[in-house]
Design a protein around this motif. Structure first.
Motif, short mmCIF file in Angstrom:
data_model
loop_
_atom_site.label_atom_id
_atom_site.label_comp_id
_atom_site.label_asym_id
_atom_site.label_seq_id
_atom_site.Cartn_x
_atom_site.Cartn_y
_atom_site.Cartn_z
N ALA A 76 1.41 6.97 2.20
CA ALA A 76 2.57 6.47 1.45
C ALA A 76 3.12 5.20 2.09
N LEU A 77 3.25 4.14 1.30
CA LEU A 77 3.92 2.92 1.71
C LEU A 77 5.31 2.97 1.10
N HIS A 94 10.41 -4.61 -0.35
CA HIS A 94 10.67 -3.24 -0.81
C HIS A 94 9.50 -2.71 -1.65
N PHE A 95 8.29 -2.95 -1.12
CA PHE A 95 7.08 -2.53 -1.83
C PHE A 95 6.75 -1.08 -1.50
N SER A 96 6.49 -0.28 -2.53
CA SER A 96 6.15 1.13 -2.34
C SER A 96 4.91 1.48 -3.16
N TYR A 97 4.06 2.32 -2.57
CA TYR A 97 2.86 2.77 -3.29
C TYR A 97 2.32 3.99 -2.56
N ILE A 118 -1.90 -6.50 2.88
CA ILE A 118 -1.51 -5.11 2.64
C ILE A 118 -2.48 -4.15 3.32
N VAL A 119 -3.76 -4.52 3.39
CA VAL A 119 -4.74 -3.70 4.10
C VAL A 119 -4.46 -3.72 5.60
N ASP A 120 -4.13 -4.91 6.13
CA ASP A 120 -3.79 -5.02 7.55
C ASP A 120 -2.56 -4.18 7.90
N LEU A 121 -1.62 -4.10 6.97
CA LEU A 121 -0.43 -3.26 7.18
C LEU A 121 -0.80 -1.78 7.19
N ILE A 122 -1.65 -1.39 6.26
CA ILE A 122 -2.08 0.02 6.20
C ILE A 122 -2.83 0.41 7.47
N GLN A 129 8.38 -5.66 8.67
CA GLN A 129 9.73 -5.88 9.20
C GLN A 129 10.64 -4.68 8.87
N THR A 130 10.48 -4.18 7.66
CA THR A 130 11.22 -2.98 7.25
C THR A 130 10.29 -2.07 6.46
N GLY A 131 10.67 -0.81 6.35
CA GLY A 131 9.87 0.14 5.61
C GLY A 131 8.95 0.95 6.50
N GLU A 132 8.25 1.91 5.92
CA GLU A 132 7.40 2.82 6.69
C GLU A 132 6.07 3.06 5.97
N ILE A 133 5.06 3.33 6.79
CA ILE A 133 3.76 3.78 6.29
C ILE A 133 3.54 5.18 6.87
N GLU A 134 3.29 6.14 6.00
CA GLU A 134 3.19 7.54 6.42
C GLU A 134 1.87 8.14 5.95
#
Length: 288
Positions: A76-77, A94-97, A118-122, A129-134
């Motif tokens: 979850a992003l 504020h991107f979510s997916y 986005i792949v590098d973030l995953i 900077q803000t938000g979470e990857i779970e």
């Protein structure tokens, strides 16, 4: 000092012979010095990276195997915002997916929109900077990508090849350890549509590709890169514009082969090609 003309000419001749003897060596020294000076910045960067590796080895391993979720069911992003340090504008706000296990998902958008970001973030290469990857496994939830690393396959935009055989470039360390898994090799060659290429070559899978794959076309290099990732039998595969140099027929064959694995693998496919995107129901559209 003997100043007779004959002796002076003899001495000059000796110096000239000595000069011409050392001239090639002097040229080689100058060329080598220029090469080192030209690549000095690269050497400095490599030295810094090696120092980081040494420091990392001295530190205790922070990622225990218990941190990974073998039976994960969702990534979850949540409310991801990100920008690069040298940019004032956010690539994501504020991107979510949510990516579910066994999803086949295409990431699409114009060049420079942030598809690879986005792949590098995953993967955790970049941090938002803000938000979470779970990573979720039923009721269990952990921060970051907590999929076992040996189950992840990644094919970048540019595939690096060794000046070795096709076999060595697919199996890598297994080849050098004489532990090539024939079953995985055959499967990887078939799925990446390499069979026809190997059949055409006199040396077959033992064909030497040359430095950087100079004896092959861009599409053939990409197919070897895909085969390399598939050889490890990943359950989570990421392809970053990995078919951009392929002709339509080989691209179609590879996509269809990958879709035959749909119940056994999760796929993230970065592309802006309509011929690829038409196969995917799940799409992450970036920059729109």
């Amino acid at each position: 000092i003997d100043t007779k003309p004959y002796n002076i000419l003899t001495l000059v001749g000796i110096y000239l012979v000595a000069f011409f003897r050392i001239l090639p060596s002097s040229n080689r020294i100058i060329v080598s010095w220029n090469f080192v000076a030209f690549n000095n910045a690269t050497l400095v960067l490599l030295t810094k990276e090696l120092d980081k590796c040494i420091e990392h080895e001295k530190q205790p391993n922070e990622i225990e195997s218990s941190e990974f979720l073998e039976s994960w069911d969702k990534i979850a992003l949540k409310n991801i915002s990100f920008k690069y340090d040298d940019s004032e504008k956010n690539i994501f706000e504020h991107f979510s997916y949510e990516i579910f296990k066994y999803d086949f998902c295409a990431i699409t958008g114009p060049s420079g929109s942030g598809k690879s970001t986005i792949v590098d973030l995953i993967l955790g290469i970049l941090k938002p900077q803000t938000g979470e990857i779970e990573t979720h496994a039923g009721e269990v939830k952990k921060q970051g990508l907590k999929i076992p690393l040996n189950t992840i396959g990644y094919v970048p935009q540019k595939t690096f090849l060794l000046d070795e055989s096709i076999l060595a470039n697919i199996a890598l360390q297994d080849y050098y350890n004489n532990k090539v898994n024939e079953k995985n090799l055959y499967k990887a060659v078939r799925l990446s549509a390499l069979e026809s290429l190997i059949e055409e070559l006199d040396d077959g899978i033992y064909h030497r590709v040359g430095e950087g794959g100079m004896s092959l076309s861009g599409g053939q290099i990409q197919r070897i890169g895909i085969a390399r990732a598939l050889y490890a039998n990943p359950s989570f595969l990421i392809l970053d514009e990995a078919t951009s140099a392929l002709d339509y027929e080989n691209e179609k064959k590879i996509i269809e082969n990958l879709f035959s694995l749909k119940n056994n693998m999760t796929l993230l496919f970065i592309s802006h090609s309509e011929s690829v995107l038409k196969y995917f129901d799940n799409k992450i559209e970036i920059g729109k």
